[in-house]
Motif scaffolding. Structure first.
Motif, mmCIF file in Angstrom:
data_model
loop_
_atom_site.group_PDB
_atom_site.id
_atom_site.type_symbol
_atom_site.label_atom_id
_atom_site.label_comp_id
_atom_site.label_asym_id
_atom_site.label_seq_id
_atom_site.Cartn_x
_atom_site.Cartn_y
_atom_site.Cartn_z
ATOM 1 N N ALA A 49 0.830 -1.207 0.000
ATOM 2 C CA ALA A 49 0.000 0.000 0.000
ATOM 3 C C ALA A 49 0.866 1.259 0.000
ATOM 4 O O ALA A 49 0.532 2.249 -0.651
ATOM 5 N N ARG A 50 1.989 1.205 0.709
ATOM 6 C CA ARG A 50 2.906 2.356 0.709
ATOM 7 C C ARG A 50 3.488 2.550 -0.690
ATOM 8 O O ARG A 50 3.543 3.672 -1.194
ATOM 9 N N ALA A 51 3.911 1.451 -1.317
ATOM 10 C CA ALA A 51 4.505 1.555 -2.654
ATOM 11 C C ALA A 51 3.488 2.055 -3.672
ATOM 12 O O ALA A 51 3.851 2.767 -4.621
ATOM 13 N N ALA A 52 2.218 1.725 -3.483
ATOM 14 C CA ALA A 52 1.170 2.155 -4.411
ATOM 15 C C ALA A 52 0.686 3.574 -4.111
ATOM 16 O O ALA A 52 -0.147 4.109 -4.837
ATOM 17 N N GLY A 53 1.179 4.157 -3.041
ATOM 18 C CA GLY A 53 0.779 5.509 -2.691
ATOM 19 C C GLY A 53 -0.537 5.582 -1.933
ATOM 20 O O GLY A 53 -1.099 6.654 -1.750
ATOM 21 N N GLU A 54 -1.040 4.436 -1.472
ATOM 22 C CA GLU A 54 -2.301 4.405 -0.731
ATOM 23 C C GLU A 54 -2.113 4.825 0.730
ATOM 24 O O GLU A 54 -3.070 5.204 1.390
ATOM 25 N N SER A 56 0.599 7.033 3.448
ATOM 26 C CA SER A 56 1.763 7.907 3.586
ATOM 27 C C SER A 56 2.840 7.157 4.370
ATOM 28 O O SER A 56 2.573 6.120 4.989
ATOM 29 N N ASP A 57 4.053 7.703 4.347
ATOM 30 C CA ASP A 57 5.132 7.059 5.089
ATOM 31 C C ASP A 57 4.829 7.023 6.589
ATOM 32 O O ASP A 57 5.126 6.042 7.265
ATOM 33 N N GLU A 62 3.427 3.810 11.321
ATOM 34 C CA GLU A 62 2.582 3.554 12.489
ATOM 35 C C GLU A 62 1.993 2.143 12.458
ATOM 36 O O GLU A 62 2.006 1.421 13.452
ATOM 37 N N LEU A 63 1.491 1.742 11.289
ATOM 38 C CA LEU A 63 0.942 0.395 11.144
ATOM 39 C C LEU A 63 2.026 -0.665 11.329
ATOM 40 O O LEU A 63 1.800 -1.698 11.977
#
Length: 81
Positions: A49-54, A56-57, A62-63
């Motif tokens: 999801a991070r790589a897809a931009g869904e 934020s860093d 946090e997750l």
């Protein structure tokens, strides 16, 4: 449990059944929450999801912190918990 005790507590049988069922559901939920394979899959999903931009860093971090905490708890308590 004797016959007399069994007869006296018979009206409580449905309550005992519901309590037993609730304990089973709780145990299953805890097992799934701390299952190392499930936590690793969730970590991979956060990374995707991070790589897809869904995400934020900051959201992803946090997750990941939460998931790593669950993974460490699972490892420290062992398989029998």
């Amino acid at each position: 449990m004797g016959l007399f005790t069994g007869l006296l507590t018979l009206p409580l049988a449905p309550v005992r059944g519901v309590v037993w069922l609730a304990e089973q559901i709780r145990d299953q939920a805890e097992q799934q929450m701390y299952d190392p394979a499930a936590v690793r899959r969730q970590l991979a999903e956060v990374d995707r999801a991070r790589a897809a931009g869904e995400l934020s860093d900051d959201e992803a971090a946090e997750l990941e912190d939460e998931l790593l905490s669950r993974l460490m708890t699972a490892r420290s308590t062992g398989p029998g918990r």
